[in-house]
Design a protein around this motif. Structure first.
Motif, PDB file in Angstrom:
ATOM      1  N   PRO A   7       0.714  -1.122  -0.031  1.00  0.00           N
ATOM      2  CA  PRO A   7       0.015   0.065   0.062  1.00  0.00           C
ATOM      3  C   PRO A   7       0.774   1.330  -0.131  1.00  0.00           C
ATOM      4  N   GLU A   8       1.971   1.133   0.675  1.00  0.00           N
ATOM      5  CA  GLU A   8       2.699   2.494   0.616  1.00  0.00           C
ATOM      6  C   GLU A   8       3.352   2.817  -0.723  1.00  0.00           C
ATOM      7  N   GLU A   9       3.342   2.021  -1.449  1.00  0.00           N
ATOM      8  CA  GLU A   9       3.813   2.314  -2.973  1.00  0.00           C
ATOM      9  C   GLU A   9       2.665   2.152  -4.088  1.00  0.00           C
ATOM     10  N   ASN A  10       1.723   1.505  -3.683  1.00  0.00           N
ATOM     11  CA  ASN A  10       0.425   1.281  -4.537  1.00  0.00           C
ATOM     12  C   ASN A  10       1.137   0.500  -5.605  1.00  0.00           C
ATOM     13  N   LEU A  11       1.551  -0.743  -5.095  1.00  0.00           N
ATOM     14  CA  LEU A  11       2.307  -1.724  -6.178  1.00  0.00           C
ATOM     15  C   LEU A  11       1.814  -3.148  -5.484  1.00  0.00           C
ATOM     16  N   TYR A  12       1.592  -3.848  -6.705  1.00  0.00           N
ATOM     17  CA  TYR A  12       1.065  -5.286  -6.645  1.00  0.00           C
ATOM     18  C   TYR A  12       2.608  -6.075  -6.981  1.00  0.00           C
ATOM     19  N   ARG A  13       2.944  -7.130  -5.986  1.00  0.00           N
ATOM     20  CA  ARG A  13       4.224  -7.787  -6.110  1.00  0.00           C
ATOM     21  C   ARG A  13       3.900  -9.135  -6.525  1.00  0.00           C
ATOM     22  N   PHE A  14       4.401  -9.561  -7.690  1.00  0.00           N
ATOM     23  CA  PHE A  14       4.215 -10.987  -8.182  1.00  0.00           C
ATOM     24  C   PHE A  14       5.677 -11.754  -8.316  1.00  0.00           C
ATOM     25  N   THR A  15       5.708 -13.116  -8.062  1.00  0.00           N
ATOM     26  CA  THR A  15       6.742 -13.804  -8.008  1.00  0.00           C
ATOM     27  C   THR A  15       6.700 -14.699  -9.279  1.00  0.00           C
ATOM     28  N   ILE A  16       7.572 -14.706 -10.134  1.00  0.00           N
ATOM     29  CA  ILE A  16       7.453 -15.594 -11.473  1.00  0.00           C
ATOM     30  C   ILE A  16       7.693 -16.857 -10.926  1.00  0.00           C
ATOM     31  N   ILE A  17       7.091 -17.819 -11.322  1.00  0.00           N
ATOM     32  CA  ILE A  17       7.279 -19.287 -11.409  1.00  0.00           C
ATOM     33  C   ILE A  17       7.259 -20.154 -12.644  1.00  0.00           C
ATOM     34  N   THR A  75       6.554 -19.374 -17.576  1.00  0.00           N
ATOM     35  CA  THR A  75       7.903 -19.166 -18.442  1.00  0.00           C
ATOM     36  C   THR A  75       8.063 -20.269 -19.858  1.00  0.00           C
ATOM     37  N   ASP A  76       8.800 -19.506 -20.595  1.00  0.00           N
ATOM     38  CA  ASP A  76       9.013 -20.164 -21.940  1.00  0.00           C
ATOM     39  C   ASP A  76      10.306 -21.139 -21.738  1.00  0.00           C
ATOM     40  N   ILE A  77      10.701 -21.563 -22.921  1.00  0.00           N
ATOM     41  CA  ILE A  77      11.915 -22.260 -23.029  1.00  0.00           C
ATOM     42  C   ILE A  77      13.232 -21.624 -22.554  1.00  0.00           C
ATOM     43  N   HIS A  78      13.248 -20.180 -22.548  1.00  0.00           N
ATOM     44  CA  HIS A  78      14.118 -19.592 -22.119  1.00  0.00           C
ATOM     45  C   HIS A  78      14.218 -18.825 -20.919  1.00  0.00           C
ATOM     46  N   ASP A  79      13.191 -19.523 -20.034  1.00  0.00           N
ATOM     47  CA  ASP A  79      12.899 -19.018 -18.847  1.00  0.00           C
ATOM     48  C   ASP A  79      12.034 -17.570 -18.754  1.00  0.00           C
ATOM     49  N   ARG A  80      11.951 -16.980 -19.958  1.00  0.00           N
ATOM     50  CA  ARG A  80      11.273 -15.732 -19.893  1.00  0.00           C
ATOM     51  C   ARG A  80       9.533 -15.742 -19.638  1.00  0.00           C
ATOM     52  N   LEU A  81       9.182 -14.890 -18.910  1.00  0.00           N
ATOM     53  CA  LEU A  81       7.851 -14.591 -18.675  1.00  0.00           C
ATOM     54  C   LEU A  81       6.907 -14.751 -19.873  1.00  0.00           C
ATOM     55  N   HIS A  82       5.997 -15.889 -20.143  1.00  0.00           N
ATOM     56  CA  HIS A  82       5.129 -15.540 -21.088  1.00  0.00           C
ATOM     57  C   HIS A  82       4.134 -14.445 -21.174  1.00  0.00           C
ATOM     58  N   PRO A 113      11.149 -10.069 -17.974  1.00  0.00           N
ATOM     59  CA  PRO A 113      11.517 -11.066 -16.552  1.00  0.00           C
ATOM     60  C   PRO A 113      11.613 -12.278 -16.789  1.00  0.00           C
ATOM     61  N   LYS A 114      12.507 -13.045 -16.101  1.00  0.00           N
ATOM     62  CA  LYS A 114      12.489 -14.352 -16.040  1.00  0.00           C
ATOM     63  C   LYS A 114      12.083 -15.120 -14.699  1.00  0.00           C
ATOM     64  N   TRP A 115      12.069 -16.450 -14.799  1.00  0.00           N
ATOM     65  CA  TRP A 115      11.853 -17.310 -13.647  1.00  0.00           C
ATOM     66  C   TRP A 115      12.484 -16.982 -12.481  1.00  0.00           C
ATOM     67  N   LYS A 116      11.532 -16.796 -11.322  1.00  0.00           N
ATOM     68  CA  LYS A 116      12.228 -16.390 -10.044  1.00  0.00           C
ATOM     69  C   LYS A 116      12.463 -14.966  -9.700  1.00  0.00           C
ATOM     70  N   ASP A 117      12.306 -14.199 -10.904  1.00  0.00           N
ATOM     71  CA  ASP A 117      12.237 -12.556 -10.456  1.00  0.00           C
ATOM     72  C   ASP A 117      10.921 -12.457  -9.878  1.00  0.00           C
ATOM     73  N   GLU A 118      11.143 -11.037  -9.279  1.00  0.00           N
ATOM     74  CA  GLU A 118       9.912 -10.410  -8.920  1.00  0.00           C
ATOM     75  C   GLU A 118       9.618  -9.280  -9.582  1.00  0.00           C
ATOM     76  N   ILE A 119       8.393  -9.182  -9.862  1.00  0.00           N
ATOM     77  CA  ILE A 119       7.854  -8.015 -10.736  1.00  0.00           C
ATOM     78  C   ILE A 119       6.764  -7.145 -10.048  1.00  0.00           C
ATOM     79  N   TYR A 120       6.601  -5.911 -10.152  1.00  0.00           N
ATOM     80  CA  TYR A 120       5.739  -5.003  -9.357  1.00  0.00           C
ATOM     81  C   TYR A 120       4.913  -4.386 -10.739  1.00  0.00           C
ATOM     82  N   ILE A 121       3.608  -4.547 -10.269  1.00  0.00           N
ATOM     83  CA  ILE A 121       2.537  -3.873 -11.024  1.00  0.00           C
ATOM     84  C   ILE A 121       2.031  -2.649 -10.255  1.00  0.00           C
ATOM     85  N   ARG A 122       1.893  -1.446 -11.028  1.00  0.00           N
ATOM     86  CA  ARG A 122       0.990  -0.220 -10.644  1.00  0.00           C
ATOM     87  C   ARG A 122      -0.024  -0.113 -11.656  1.00  0.00           C
TER      88      ARG A 122
END
Length: 251
Positions: free
Chosen positions: A5-15, A19-26, A72-81
Motif C-alpha cells: 500500500p505504501e507504494e501502490n504496487l502489486y508484487r508477483f513472483t514468477i514461477i 515461463t518459456d523455454i528460455h525462462d522468460r515470462l510468457h 523478466p524471467k523465472w524466479k524474478d519478482e515484478i511489481y505492477i502499478r
C-alpha cells in the motif's frame, strides 16, 4: 501476489510454469498478472467481484496494449502499478506500469474495459451505477489501446491455420474463454514466424466476440513488414473472435 500500500504496487513472483523455454515470462502469464492487479485495484475502490456480483454485472476486457522493454524471467519478482484513466460513455480506460525487482520501469500497458450484465453481457452505462465516479481521473496518461483491423479475407485464405478449443480449463467465471487464453493462442500462432533469438516486445489485442464452452476457434497468422497479425475465427459460425498485433524484438 502481495499488495504494497505504501507504494501502490502489486508484487508477483514468477514461477516456472509461467515461463518459456528460455525462462522468460510468457505474455499470457503477464496478462494474467495485469488482469489480477486490475481486479484487485477495482476491489480497493469498491467495485470488485463481490460487489459486481451483487449488482448482476461484470467487468469485460475489450482491448489491451502491452509494451515490454525487457522480459523478466523465472524466479524474478515484478511489481505492477495500475490506475484508472476514467471512463467515457460505456468505456473504462486503465493503465499499468511494470517494474523489475529493483523498481526499474521495464514495461507499460493500457486497456479498455466495459461493464456488462452477467446474463447476456450487454454493456451497462457506468452512469447508471452509483459511485462509479471513484474511477474518474484528472491526469490521463494519453496511452491508447487502438483498434486493429482483422486480416483481409483474401490474405486469410492463404495464411497458416491452427485450431484451438474452448475446453473446461479455459472457461472463467463469466462462462467464456478467459482473455489470457486468447493471448496464449496468439503466442502459439506467431512463434513459427519469430526467430529463436527474438521475443515479443509489444502486443495489442482486440476482443470482438466471446468463445463459449466447446466451441472451436481457427487461428490465422500473417507476417507483413515485420509485424505479425493473428486472427481468431469461430469455426462453425465464422464469427470474428479477436485480432492480435505482435511486434517481435531482440532479447
Amino acid at each position: 501476489m502481495q499488495y504494497l500500500p505504501e507504494e501502490n504496487l502489486y508484487r508477483f513472483t514468477i514461477i516456472g510454469t509461467e515461463t518459456d523455454i528460455h525462462d522468460r515470462l510468457h505474455f499470457h502469464s503477464l496478462f494474467a498478472m495485469l488482469q489480477e492487479a486490475a481486479c484487485l485495484d477495482a476491489d480497493r475502490h469498491g467495485f470488485g467481484a463481490e460487489v459486481m456480483d451483487s449488482l448482476s454485472v461484470c467487468w469485460l476486457l475489450l482491448r489491451m496494449n502491452v509494451q515490454m522493454d525487457r522480459i523478466p524471467k523465472w524466479k524474478d519478482e515484478i511489481y505492477i502499478r495500475t490506475w484508472s484513466q476514467g471512463f467515457e460513455r460505456l468505456l473504462f480506460n486503465r493503465d499499468f506500469d511494470i517494474f523489475d525487482q529493483d523498481r526499474n520501469l521495464i514495461g507499460r500497458a493500457t486497456s479498455v474495459w466495459v461493464i456488462a450484465h452477467q446474463g447476456d453481457h450487454r454493456p451497462v452505462r457506468p452512469s447508471s451505477i452509483e459511485g462509479m465516479s471513484v474511477f474518474e481521473s484528472s491526469t490521463p496518461s494519453g496511452r491508447k489501446a487502438e483498434k486493429i483491423p482483422p486480416i483481409p479475407d483474401e490474405k486469410r485464405e492463404n495464411s497458416p491455420k491452427f485450431k484451438r478449443f474452448a475446453d473446461y480449463s479455459q472457461i472463467d467465471r463469466n462462462m467464456h474463454v478467459n482473455n489470457t487464453h486468447y493471448v496464449a493462442w496468439s503466442e502459439d500462432a506467431c512463434y513459427s514466424l519469430i526467430s529463436d533469438e527474438d521475443r515479443i516486445s509489444e502486443l495489442t489485442i482486440n476482443y470482438s466476440s466471446e468463445v463459449h464452452p466447446g466451441e472451436e476457434v481457427q487461428l490465422f497468422c500473417i507476417l507483413e513488414d515485420g509485424v505479425i497479425i493473428v486472427d481468431g475465427m469461430e469455426a462453425k459460425s465464422g464469427r470474428h473472435v479477436f485480432t492480435t498485433r505482435i511486434l517481435p524484438g531482440k532479447e
